[in-house]
Design an enzyme around this catalytic site. Structure first.
Site, PDB file in Angstrom:
ATOM      1  N   ARG A  38       0.913  -1.282  -0.075  1.00 45.36           N
ATOM      2  CA  ARG A  38       0.105   0.267  -0.016  1.00 45.36           C
ATOM      3  C   ARG A  38       0.871   1.273  -0.080  1.00 45.36           C
ATOM      4  O   ARG A  38       0.412   2.344   0.387  1.00 45.36           O
ATOM      5  CB  ARG A  38      -1.010  -0.009   1.290  1.00 45.36           C
ATOM      6  N   LYS A  45       3.472  11.877 -11.195  1.00 49.79           N
ATOM      7  CA  LYS A  45       2.718  10.964 -12.174  1.00 49.79           C
ATOM      8  C   LYS A  45       3.542   9.647 -12.370  1.00 49.79           C
ATOM      9  O   LYS A  45       4.573   9.647 -12.792  1.00 49.79           O
ATOM     10  CB  LYS A  45       2.349  11.604 -13.445  1.00 49.79           C
ATOM     11  N   GLU A  49      11.656  18.729 -24.440  1.00 47.15           N
ATOM     12  CA  GLU A  49      11.108  19.121 -23.250  1.00 47.15           C
ATOM     13  C   GLU A  49      11.554  20.564 -22.702  1.00 47.15           C
ATOM     14  O   GLU A  49      10.785  21.246 -22.152  1.00 47.15           O
ATOM     15  CB  GLU A  49      11.140  18.158 -22.322  1.00 47.15           C
ATOM     16  N   LYS A  75       9.118  23.275 -13.911  1.00 46.60           N
ATOM     17  CA  LYS A  75       7.951  22.177 -14.009  1.00 46.60           C
ATOM     18  C   LYS A  75       7.662  21.980 -12.664  1.00 46.60           C
ATOM     19  O   LYS A  75       6.152  22.058 -12.501  1.00 46.60           O
ATOM     20  CB  LYS A  75       8.684  20.746 -14.617  1.00 46.60           C
ATOM     21  N   GLU A  81      -3.317  18.222 -12.326  1.00 43.96           N
ATOM     22  CA  GLU A  81      -3.690  18.758 -13.593  1.00 43.96           C
ATOM     23  C   GLU A  81      -5.231  19.243 -13.868  1.00 43.96           C
ATOM     24  O   GLU A  81      -5.815  18.491 -14.869  1.00 43.96           O
ATOM     25  CB  GLU A  81      -3.340  17.547 -14.767  1.00 43.96           C
ATOM     26  N   ARG A  90      -1.590  23.308 -15.527  1.00 45.81           N
ATOM     27  CA  ARG A  90      -0.524  22.275 -15.702  1.00 45.81           C
ATOM     28  C   ARG A  90      -0.735  21.942 -17.018  1.00 45.81           C
ATOM     29  O   ARG A  90       0.275  21.331 -17.745  1.00 45.81           O
ATOM     30  CB  ARG A  90      -0.749  20.906 -14.890  1.00 45.81           C
ATOM     31  N   ASN A 122       1.623  20.622 -21.968  1.00 42.93           N
ATOM     32  CA  ASN A 122       1.453  19.836 -23.073  1.00 42.93           C
ATOM     33  C   ASN A 122       1.538  20.416 -24.589  1.00 42.93           C
ATOM     34  O   ASN A 122       1.216  20.067 -25.551  1.00 42.93           O
ATOM     35  CB  ASN A 122      -0.093  19.361 -23.182  1.00 42.93           C
ATOM     36  N   HIS A 177       2.330  18.700 -27.517  1.00 53.18           N
ATOM     37  CA  HIS A 177       2.093  17.251 -27.402  1.00 53.18           C
ATOM     38  C   HIS A 177       0.822  16.586 -27.986  1.00 53.18           C
ATOM     39  O   HIS A 177       0.795  15.388 -28.199  1.00 53.18           O
ATOM     40  CB  HIS A 177       1.981  16.934 -25.839  1.00 53.18           C
ATOM     41  N   HIS A 197       1.759  13.785 -29.882  1.00 61.77           N
ATOM     42  CA  HIS A 197       1.079  12.194 -29.903  1.00 61.77           C
ATOM     43  C   HIS A 197       0.395  11.766 -31.015  1.00 61.77           C
ATOM     44  O   HIS A 197       0.532  10.433 -31.251  1.00 61.77           O
ATOM     45  CB  HIS A 197      -0.050  12.323 -28.614  1.00 61.77           C
ATOM     46  N   HIS A 227       9.710  10.330 -29.074  1.00 61.05           N
ATOM     47  CA  HIS A 227       8.628  11.365 -28.467  1.00 61.05           C
ATOM     48  C   HIS A 227       9.079  12.676 -28.432  1.00 61.05           C
ATOM     49  O   HIS A 227       8.383  13.610 -29.010  1.00 61.05           O
ATOM     50  CB  HIS A 227       8.494  10.733 -27.021  1.00 61.05           C
TER      51      HIS A 227
END
Ligand SMILES: NC(=O)c1ccc[n+]([C@@H]2O[C@H](COP(=O)([O-])OP(=O)(O)OC[C@H]3O[C@@H](n4cnc5c(N)ncnc54)[C@H](O)[C@@H]3O)[C@@H](O)[C@H]2O)c1
Ligand SMILES: [Zn+2]
Length: 371
Positions: free
Chosen positions: A124, A146, A188, A230, A240, A244, A248, A251, A255, A268
């Site tokens: 946990r 994340k 990035e 960041k 988010e 935030r 992107n 992106h 993507h 990427h």
């Protein structure tokens, strides 16, 4: 040595340091003792990183008194799966790790995301330490909490928010990175500069040769600067729900291009560079961003070695793929656009399809289509 303090408000309620420097791998054990004292720890890495850095990490941890359980998996996004997570549980539980035992991610973003998910769920939740060894993981994946793995239905579909107890970035590990990985990390960094900090844009422009040559002093400064950006965005919006989304930039286009090209054909960071070029052009066309600024963005991406044009068979297929991005809220395409000048961006939910198609057409080049 630069140290950035991340402090997240409730309900995330976490506080931890991000340390950036040149001796953090050899000092891993002592840093760990301070942040997560325990009799034992888990050390997760992939087989590329293991070849270079597993021994120094283990030696440092053992010298600090930890019993170390290592788990090494086959490198690559294809292994960022529940199957690898399950194998990691087997190794760590067999070694009788306890609730207080920290688990360390030694590697790039794949290792960080996977190890974070293991730490969030094992018993946990056990303490989690990030030791990023790619520029991308240092400036992006290791900050923000994340964590997760991919599913057959798509990337990063299984996951959690789990903040590390510390992030320890030893920039000397970047010396063994393939050139493409440095370029992708820089995509990035350029993104951060465009959305938040024109001075960072100029810094990357001025110091590019030293960055690509892995100058430790410059890399330390570059990483710390990007982490600050960041972290500020994440601290203001840990789950988010608002700003935030600025992260992107490039992106949504990116993507879509990655999906259509197949992940092995377009990295990427390359897809992000193309997306940034498209978004910048779109902002220029709308009169929201100076043409000279967009030209400077493209010029820097090109100097880094990133693509700003790509053969595209069908722009409409790219737009369709953009619409199926999981970040889309109730069917509305939200794009991030540079706004007014480099260092400022906005979330735009109102861009007509014809303008998006025109931006896709702008980054399209002749040649055998990869998308
Ligand atoms: N959690 C987040 O917020 C977040 C943000 C951005 C990206 N990501 C994730 O990060 C992942 C991409 O990260 P990445 O680009 O670091 O990928 P990666 O972890 O696969 O690393 C890239 C390659 O470099 C190798 N490598 C790593 N460090 C090395 C070193 N120092 N020397 C030599 N080789 C080394 C790896 O073995 C791998 O082959 C994706 O899965 C993406 O979803 C997560
Ligand atoms: Zn990205």
């Amino acid at each position: 040595m630069p140290e950035i303090h991340i402090q997240l408000p409730p309900p995330a309620a976490a506080a931890y340091p991000v340390r950036v420097g040149t001796h953090l791998l050899s000092e891993l054990g002592t840093n760990m003792k301070e942040r997560a004292p325990a009799p034992s720890c888990g050390l997760i890495t992939d087989h590329h990183v293991a070849r270079h850095y597993l021994d120094p990490a283990r030696v440092s941890l053992e010298a600090a008194g930890y019993r170390v359980c290592t788990f090494v998996f086959d490198a690559g996004e294809a292994n960022k799966t529940l199957r690898t997570v399950s194998a990691a549980y087997d190794a760590l539980l067999t070694a009788r790790l306890e609730r207080s035992s920290p688990v360390i991610a030694l590697g790039g973003g794949v290792t960080g995301d996977l190890t974070g998910f293991v730490s969030a769920t094992l018993l946990r939740g056990v303490p989690f330490i990030q030791v990023p060894t790619t520029l991308l993981a240092a400036v992006d994946a290791s900050v923000g909490g994340k964590v997760g793995v991919d599913h057959a239905m798509g990337k990063n579909l299984i996951g959690a928010f789990h903040q590390p107890a510390a992030v320890l970035t030893d920039v000397t590990t970047f010396k063994t990175l393939p050139a493409l990985e440095m370029q992708c990390g820089l995509a990035e960094c350029v993104k951060h500069a465009i959305i938040k900090d024109a001075e960072l844009f100029n810094y990357i422009d001025r110091n590019l040769a030293a960055i690509l040559a892995c100058d430790s002093g410059i890399l330390t400064e570059l990483v710390a600067w990007n982490v600050q950006i960041k972290a500020a965005v994440v601290m203001a919006d840990p789950f988010e729900r608002g700003d935030r989304a600025l992260l992107n930039l490039g992106h949504t286009f990116g993507h879509a291009l990655e999906t259509l090209a197949g992940y092995s054909n377009l990295a990427h960071g390359q897809a992000v560079a193309l997306g940034v070029a498209a978004a910048s052009h779109l902002a220029v066309q709308r009169g929201e961003y100076p043409a000279e600024s967009a030209m400077a963005v493209e010029a820097l991406l090109k100097r880094i070695g990133l693509p700003v044009r790509v053969p595209i068979a069908d722009p409409a297929a790219v737009l369709n793929a953009m619409r199926s991005d999981k970040k889309i809220i109730s069917g509305r395409l939200r794009l991030i656009l540079p706004s007014e000048h480099t260092g400022k961006a906005r979330i735009a939910g109102d861009i007509p399809d014809n303008q998006i198609l025109q931006a896709i057409d702008y980054i399209r080049q002749d040649g055998a289509a990869i998308t």
